[in-house]
Scaffold this active site. Structure first.
Site, short mmCIF file in Angstrom:
data_model
loop_
_atom_site.label_atom_id
_atom_site.label_comp_id
_atom_site.label_asym_id
_atom_site.label_seq_id
_atom_site.Cartn_x
_atom_site.Cartn_y
_atom_site.Cartn_z
N TYR A 106 0.79 -1.21 0.08
CA TYR A 106 -0.05 0.00 -0.08
C TYR A 106 0.88 0.97 -0.17
O TYR A 106 2.05 1.14 0.45
CB TYR A 106 -0.84 0.13 1.20
N GLY A 247 -9.61 9.23 20.31
CA GLY A 247 -8.92 10.18 19.59
C GLY A 247 -8.05 11.02 20.22
O GLY A 247 -7.34 10.90 20.93
N ASP A 278 -1.84 1.84 16.59
CA ASP A 278 -1.21 0.74 16.75
C ASP A 278 -0.19 0.85 18.04
O ASP A 278 0.17 0.04 18.69
CB ASP A 278 -0.70 0.43 15.47
#
Length: 330
Positions: A106, A247, A278
């Site tokens: 990606y 967030g 992560d």
């Protein structure tokens, strides 16, 4: 950035993390990551949500035995990934190689605010076969794991028949006493429909002892943005520990000891937010598995996530992370 932690902050109350007796297995897809370095040059690395978490956990807590579970090819790029894992001191007992498929890839595209979007080439990657590619011995050895951590992405990428094998294996591990941890990490584009995603994510909720979702997962999947509603939904499945990320807002932790609100560590120097969550997951699990209390673990995880977003790509240079972690002094 420095945080002094006294011995009194170590977790002495019996909880789910005290049951861990064996390696921590992170199961997911790792892909070739391409990042713009200039108008004519691309930087090459490797990334994937569970891979990223395993790297940051191992860097922060090198004494923990960390395994990365997936499936890779026999090609040059797969060999480079294998070498990278070994360089990070991450074990590869559950990383079979097959000749018929290869790594997905990606490209990261970031805007001026550090927010990212992705272009993927992963339609037929080896990781889609991560369970069936295991040998009988490897599959049996999973039952000796201390913790098995996976995400919504881990199950979304699997072939349908592979997903059935995954659930069967997960139930076997649960019965064997393996602690199960799960982050929904919902990505709508990876699922054929929201209904199929809900069915599988809710199955994961039922099996997991530790949940590490973000409010955005519930907003996308259920249309719920109120954190209390998100917590109520999760607690229907009776997790031993719930870590709700919001967030830029506080992290909420719910377990048998009650509820704690943990402020995040802010950072105005945002370059790339690619793997903030992560890094949080990896450091949080590592800290908890090392005996630290939930609040101490969340503060450390938030600090790590805040630091990681200062560099482009999912995995920040090891020297930079190591210098930060030494100064944090957990």
């Amino acid at each position: 950035m420095s945080q002094q932690t006294s011995a009194s902050t170590l977790n002495t109350t019996a909880d789910i993390f005290t049951k861990i007796n064996g390696p921590l297995v992170f199961a997911g897809e790792c892909m070739l990551e391409l990042v713009n370095q200039s108008e004519t040059q691309l930087g090459k690395s490797f990334a994937g949500d569970l891979y990223n978490s395993s790297v940051y956990l191992k860097r922060a807590f090198p004494a923990i035995n960390v395994e990365f579970m997936s499936c890779i090819g026999n090609d040059m790029l797969s060999s480079e990934l294998l070498a990278r894992l070994h360089a990070e001191k991450i074990s590869t007992q559950f990383l079979p190689q097959i000749s018929t498929h290869h790594l997905g890839s990606y490209m990261v595209v970031t805007d001026e605010f550090g927010e990212r979007s992705f272009i993927y080439w992963r339609g037929d990657s080896a990781a889609k076969r991560m369970v069936s590619a295991l040998s009988a011995e490897q599959s049996l050895s999973l039952d000796d794991s201390g913790m098995f951590f996976f995400s919504g992405i881990s199950i979304a990428i699997l072939l349908d028949e592979e997903r059935e094998l995954f659930w069967q294996k997960l139930e076997q591990m649960q019965q064997a006493g393996v602690v199960i941890a799960f982050d929904p990490n919902y990505r709508p584009q990876l699922w054929r429909s929201a209904e199929i995603a809900k069915l599988n994510i809710e199955k994961a909720f039922q099996l997991a002892d530790v949940l590490l979702p973000g409010v955005d997962d519930f907003q996308k999947l259920y249309g719920i943005s109120d954190v209390e509603q998100c917590i109520e939904l999760c607690m229907q499945y009776n997790p031993q520990e719930l870590v709700m990320k919001q967030g830029e807002k506080n992290v909420l932790i719910v377990n048998a000891q009650g509820r704690e609100v943990v402020p995040i560590v802010p950072n105005d120097n945002v370059v790339d937010t690619t793997s903030a969550g992560d890094a949080f997951n990896g450091v949080y699990i590592g800290a908890r598995a090392s005996g630290f209390a939930p609040k101490t673990a969340a503060l450390a995880a938030s600090a790590a996530a805040s630091k990681v977003i200062e560099t482009p790509g999912a995995i920040m240079p090891k020297e930079l992370f190591d210098n930060f972690w030494k100064s944090y002094n957990l």
